[in-house]
Every structure is written in C-alpha cells, then in structure tokens.
Write an enzyme that holds these catalytic residues in place. Structure first.
Site, mmCIF file in Angstrom:
data_model
loop_
_atom_site.group_PDB
_atom_site.id
_atom_site.type_symbol
_atom_site.label_atom_id
_atom_site.label_comp_id
_atom_site.label_asym_id
_atom_site.label_seq_id
_atom_site.Cartn_x
_atom_site.Cartn_y
_atom_site.Cartn_z
ATOM 1 N N CYS A 204 0.583 -1.480 -0.060
ATOM 2 C CA CYS A 204 0.024 -0.036 -0.150
ATOM 3 C C CYS A 204 0.705 1.218 -0.073
ATOM 4 C CB CYS A 204 -0.911 0.329 1.370
ATOM 5 S SG CYS A 204 -2.119 -1.424 1.744
ATOM 6 N N HIS A 339 -2.262 8.257 6.620
ATOM 7 C CA HIS A 339 -2.940 7.049 5.862
ATOM 8 C C HIS A 339 -4.277 6.207 5.851
ATOM 9 C CE1 HIS A 339 -2.300 3.311 3.788
ATOM 10 N NE2 HIS A 339 -2.203 1.901 5.423
ATOM 11 N N HIS A 379 -9.887 2.601 0.035
ATOM 12 C CA HIS A 379 -8.258 2.471 -0.288
ATOM 13 C C HIS A 379 -8.387 2.190 -1.779
ATOM 14 C CE1 HIS A 379 -4.673 0.933 0.920
ATOM 15 N NE2 HIS A 379 -4.554 0.263 2.081
#
Length: 696
Positions: A204, A339, A379
């Site tokens: 990620c 994040h 995401h």
C-alpha cells in the site's frame, strides 16, 4: 601566478578549498527541493483531473458504489459473515467507470497486443501522458533525455484471467503485457526516455515510495525529469476475499478514518502520476509549480506485534526523519494526510504516532488538521500514497481544508486536544501564518514498508510575473517562462492563432471541445497564454486545426462549430505529412562568424534577451582560463577582445559535455551563450577551420 609557482602549503590550501566547495555542492544537492509541475489522475467516480477531485473533496462526497457486474457477480460472492469460505464481506467499493477502454492507436500499439496488456499498464501510460500535458511538456522533446519513470504497482490479476488455467493461452504478449516491470518500461519505451525506470512493490505504500525514489534520483543527478506515481485495479475478487478473512473489510464499503465506529476499509482503484523537476530547474524555465517536495523518508516497522501489525514507534521515527530531510520543524506542518485505512487498530496506532511526532510545541490556536482521502474514494492499494499526495498538494494550492466525510464521533482514545489536532467537518480556510504552508503525507505498506513526504506551497512568483488560473489546459499558466511574462500575455489584446492537434479526426473534435470549454470557463486564462501554450508546450500530431480570434467567446464558438460540423467551420483543418524530426547542427568557425557588438542585442536590456545568455557569457569571462585568454564579457563591445580571434585554444569553461565542443578563442563566450540560450545539444558541431564533424 600559476599553480606550479605556488608553495606546497598554498597548493594544499587551494585543494582544500576545492574539496570544501565540492562537499558544499553535494550537500546542497542532497537537500534540494523538488517541484511538482504536472499531475494526471484517474480516480473512482469519474474523477479524471485534479479539479474534479477537489470538487468531490470540498463537497465532502464519497464514490462508493456496489461492485460492478463486469467485475464479478456480487450476489454469488457476497456473504456478510467474514468467516464464510470464498466470500467477500462487503457488496461495495470505489471503482473507475471504465477500465477496458484504451486508445491503442494513439500509442502505436496493435489491437492484438493491446488486448494482452494489463489494464493497469494501459491506464498508467495514459495518466503519464496526461501528467506531461498538464506540465506543459511536449513528449517529442523528451526522447533520448534522462527522464525517469517510477511506478508503484503490486499485482497483476489480469494475467491470471487471460491464462484461465490454460497454458496454451500464454504467448509473448502475455509476458510483456502483465509482468510488472513492463508498466514503467512501456512508458519509457513509448516516449524514448533513458533515465532510471523502476516498478516498485511495497504494497500500500508503493506509489509514495516511488515518489521518494524519484526525488532521490533527481537530487543525485541520475535524471533531470521524473514521472512518479502508481496504479491499482480491482478486477477479480480474490484479494477482497483474503481481506475479508483478515476481518479488515467494512461492510458498508467506507473507510471511517478517525471515527469511533471505524470498522475496516472500503476497497478502491485508480491511478495517478506526477511530473517532478528540481525546483531550481522549474523556476528557471518558468514552469507552473503545483507544490514543492521539501523532503521524504522511508523505513520498515521491524519486529512489530505481527507481520502485518503497524509499529507506532517506526511511524514516529519515519515522520521525524522526513522532517529532518525537509529542514522543517514539527509545528510548521499545518496539514497531515494520514494513511487512515479506517481500521480500529491501525487508526489508533497512526494517530498516536502523529501526535508524538507533530504535536509537541504546537499552538492550540493553530491546530494540526488531519485528513484521509480514503474516506472519500476508498483504499487504492498501490496507488493510495500518490492519491493522498495529490490531495495534499490541492489543499496547499487552494489554501483550504476540505471536510472529512465519514466522521460522526471522534475516536476517544486519540489525544486530540492535548496535542492540538483536529479533523475538519466543513470547508475551512487555511490562514496565512507568515510562513510557507507545509503539509505532510503518510503511506504504510501491509508488509511493514512505510513512506512519508513533506510538501510546501509553491514559492511566490517573482516580480513582474502574474499568476494565471489553473484549468483543463493548465499548460497555459506555465508558458510564460519560455518567452514572455504572464503579465505581458495577460495584457496582449491582439488576435491570436490557436493551434490544436490530435492523432485522429474524432480526437481532434474532442480536443476542440476541450479548448472551447477552457475558453468559456469562469477563470479562463488570457487568450494569448492559451495560444502560446498550445503552440509551444503541446505535441503537434497529424490531424491539425488552426483558429484565429481576438476574444474568448469568438474562439470558443469557432471551436464548437468545428466539433459539430467540420465541413462548415470558420477555421482551417489539415492533415500533416509525417516526416523525420529535424536535427540541428551548430557550426563554430574561428573567423567570419561574428561582428562587432553582436552580443548587444542579447543583453539584459534587449527584448530578445534570455537568462542563459548573460549567465553563460559571465561564467566564461570570469573563469581563470577566460581571464588568461581575455574571453569577452557578457556584452561584447567594439573595444573588447571580440576584435581578435588569434587565440586557437578552446576556453576551458566550454568543455562541458552539456555544450558543443569546438568553441574556439575569443568567440567562445558568444557561441557558448548561443547554445545555452537555445537550450539545445546538437548532434554534431564542426570546429574552427576544420571540415570534421564530431558526432554526439
């Protein structure tokens, strides 16, 4: 006195001075800021440019939809019980409207090969092109240059679909179309780029690590321009099934970052690329600067509570390292893009690390604002970091904190008040505190690899330059530095020639409509700026259109007329004949190529002057070799050494590989300035009184 006549002690002192100067130069390079000069993006909900993203952010909207039928049968794959074998725990996600479309002809790719290329690779190529256009960089001029490509990408689901368990379905195009290194490699190949080219997989955090590596490469001099970003598509259900089994999927498909009810993430997809240059280079060339990267850092969680468990200590150390690299104090950071996956454990660890690293010494009257793009668009896996960076750059540019869309009740375990942190729930102006606004961005990989980037708003325009509003064709705002100032372009009331081109007749119509929309926008740039950008900062393709007009509405009407009915439009359209690109050769004869006072017309007082001219001539005249050989000063006059061409040795300042060789005698400052002015490296440069040509 020459060096051999100096005593050993004096020679040692001179050597030490040279070494210290080199060390100082290297230190400056290590901390040199990097400018973002272009942005391209494709994000969920039909977001195809930064303006559309900002509209979503300011409205506090989300892009959540039910899983599209062309991805997988959600009815067959869904079960709200996360333990159900082979099932996904959520019916929702954040998806692009079209992942199958690709203009293969535009990139010179055959239909058969295009079918075998992973849509992630295709999407990344299109977004890279759009980012270069946004930066006002004609791709034809990049061929053979030290331009780097740094792409974050973490999986290839498409290749598995193509093979479908049948080895006979695998061919050469399956390899080149799905192996991850070909994603950036194809971009470099299509554009002829010869700088570093990396596919980066850190889960990620991949795309933010790509930005970090691009900045390091620019600072080290490995490349002079860089494309950095990432891509991720949700094509098959396997990864979503795995995440469901890990109990990190939110049933409603929303990342409720910072909220007491955070229960997991919603998956999303998309791509974004930014164009990077060293700040000094961008300012020199008059580029429109979106934001400035002051510093960055990467690290790993180490031995945390588990392989996929974040480490608060590592995150805190990461932020501190990035601040040191940027030369920024913690209290100077006004906005932090987290994040923020929206998981209960992850949010708590991250917010406490933010409080520890950025909270001390902060004035409660100016709290640190937190945000997380995942709350809006989900995401994006490998593309999450670059998407968050684009958002942070927009926050800096608009000087406003957008509302966080999924905050109902703040997580009570976070030290909000004691560390002066807040989450905006409505559009909030970012006040001027008498210093550059600073923002930071974090991205954490599931395997423990973390990245942090520190951004600053662009430096104020220099005296005499005016800001031009950003728009669909942002290149109009940045054309000035190559020729005329924005102020001059804004005041130019003459009729303008607007040139538009494309690689097919239909694409030419679409371009005409896009320019018409730009000209009719509320904050349309000056007409002269649009015309100059279209002529100088765009590629000129085979199908071309020329329109003349003295007013925005006049040109817009003619462009729309062409788009609706080319046969009766009040403009000129034609098809250019393909031909090889011309190559320039500079000839540097020793005599007969100059006249008395020829440099006066290119002095700073002349309209034709350009910064490289006086800089280059001054460097030549000021160099030791120039003083010994009486090289001419920046503005040659009848009384200076330009009268004589008797010197036959080349000026030592003109031996750099970035300039043509063969520059001779007293004319060397003049001709080296001409080449610097033209910003060209010719393929050959014949020398004085010789017929030989030195190939490049």
């Amino acid at each position: 006195m020459t060096t051999p006549e100096l005593s050993p002690l004096k020679q040692a002192l001179l050597a030490l001075e040279r070494l210290q100067a080199r060390v100082d130069e290297l230190e400056r390079g290590r901390g040199e800021p990097v400018a973002i000069v272009g942005v391209g993006c494709r994000l969920p909900g039909g977001i195809d440019d930064p303006d559309a993203l900002w509209q979503l952010l300011r409205a506090g909207g989300t892009t959540r939809v039910e899983v599209p039928a062309e991805r997988w049968d959600i009815a067959a794959h869904h079960d709200p019980d996360p333990t159900a074998p082979g099932k996904v725990a959520s019916r929702y996600g954040h998806f692009l409207r079209d992942v199958a479309g690709f203009d293969a002809a535009f990139f010179g790719v055959s239909p058969r090969e295009a079918e075998r290329i992973d849509p992630q690779h295709r999407l990344l190529a299109e977004v890279a092109w759009e980012a270069l256009e946004d930066a006002g960089l004609a791709t034809a001029a990049l061929a053979g240059t030290r331009t780097g490509v740094f792409a974050g990408i973490m999986s290839s689901e498409y290749g598995k679909l193509l093979a479908d368990g049948d080895p006979a379905a695998i061919d050469t195009y399956w390899l080149t179309g799905n192996e991850m290194s070909f994603a950036p490699g194809r971009i470099a190949y299509l554009l002829g780029l010869q700088g570093p080219c990396l596919a980066i997989d850190t889960a990620c955090s991949s795309s933010l690590v790509a930005v970090h590596q691009a900045c390091r490469s620019l600072r080290a001099g490995e490349c002079d321009l860089a494309l950095a970003g990432g891509v991720s598509l949700v094509i098959t259900p396997e990864l979503t099934i795995a995440l469901s089994k890990s109990r990190v999927m939110a049933a409603d498909g929303l990342c409720k970052t910072f909220d007491a009810g955070a229960d997991g993430l919603g998956r999303g997809e998309g791509a974004a690329m930014i164009v990077l240059r060293r700040l000094a280079d961008a300012e020199r060339d008059g580029d429109r600067i979106v934001a400035v990267i002051r510093g960055s850092a990467i690290n790993h969680d180490g031995a945390s509570g588990g392989l996929t468990v974040p480490s608060g200590a590592a995150q805190e150390a990461l932020i501190r390292a990035a601040l040191v690299d940027a030369g920024v104090e913690p209290r100077q950071v006004g906005y932090h893009e987290a994040h923020g996956t929206g998981t209960e454990l992850g949010d708590l660890i991250e917010t406490r690390a933010i409080a520890a690293a950025l909270g001390p010494g902060r004035d409660t009257a100016a709290p640190l604002r937190l945000g997380a793009l995942k709350a809006n668009i989900g995401h994006l896996d490998a593309a999450a970091g670059i998407a968050g960076l684009v958002k942070a750059a927009l926050v800096l540019a608009r000087r406003e904190f957008p509302p966080h869309p999924t905050l109902q009740s703040r997580n009570a375990h976070v030290p909000w008040d004691s560390h002066a942190m807040s989450v905006p729930t409505s559009p909030t102006a970012w006040p001027d505190e008498g210093r550059p606004r600073i923002a930071s961005v974090s991205a954490f990989g599931l395997s423990g690899i973390n990245a942090h980037v520190v951004l600053a708003e662009p430096p104020a325009p220099s005296t005499g330059r005016a800001e031009v509003p950003a728009s669909v064709a942002d290149t109009a705002a940045s054309v000035a530095g190559r020729a005329e100032s924005p102020a001059a372009l804004a005041s130019d009331s003459r009729a303008q020639l607007l040139v538009v081109s494309a690689r097919s007749p239909e694409a030419l119509k679409a371009q005409a409509r896009a320019f018409a929309d730009l000209l009719q926008a509320d904050a349309a740039p000056p007409l002269a700026a649009v015309a100059a950008a279209a002529a100088r900062r765009r590629d000129h393709h085979e199908h071309r259109l020329a329109v003349v007009g003295a007013a925005h509405h006049d040109l817009a009407a003619r462009l729309r007329g062409f788009a609706d009915d080319p046969a009766h439009a009040d403009c000129q359209a034609a098809r250019a004949r393909p031909r090889a690109r011309s190559r320039i050769v500079f000839v540097f004869p020793g005599q007969g190529s100059q006249w008395l006072g020829m440099g006066r017309r290119c002095s700073p007082r002349s309209r034709c002057s350009a910064p490289p001219w006086p800089r280059s001539t001054s460097r030549c005249a000021a160099s030791p070799a120039g003083r010994r050989r009486r090289c001419s000063p920046a503005i040659p006059t009848p009384r200076n050494s330009l009268r004589s061409t008797s010197s036959s040795r080349p000026c030592s300042r003109c031996r750099s590989p970035s300039r043509p060789c063969g520059v001779r005698g007293a004319s060397s400052p003049t001709w080296s300035s001409v080449t610097a002015w033209a910003r060209s490296r010719p393929p050959a440069s014949p020398g004085r009184s010789r017929s030989t040509t030195r190939p490049r």
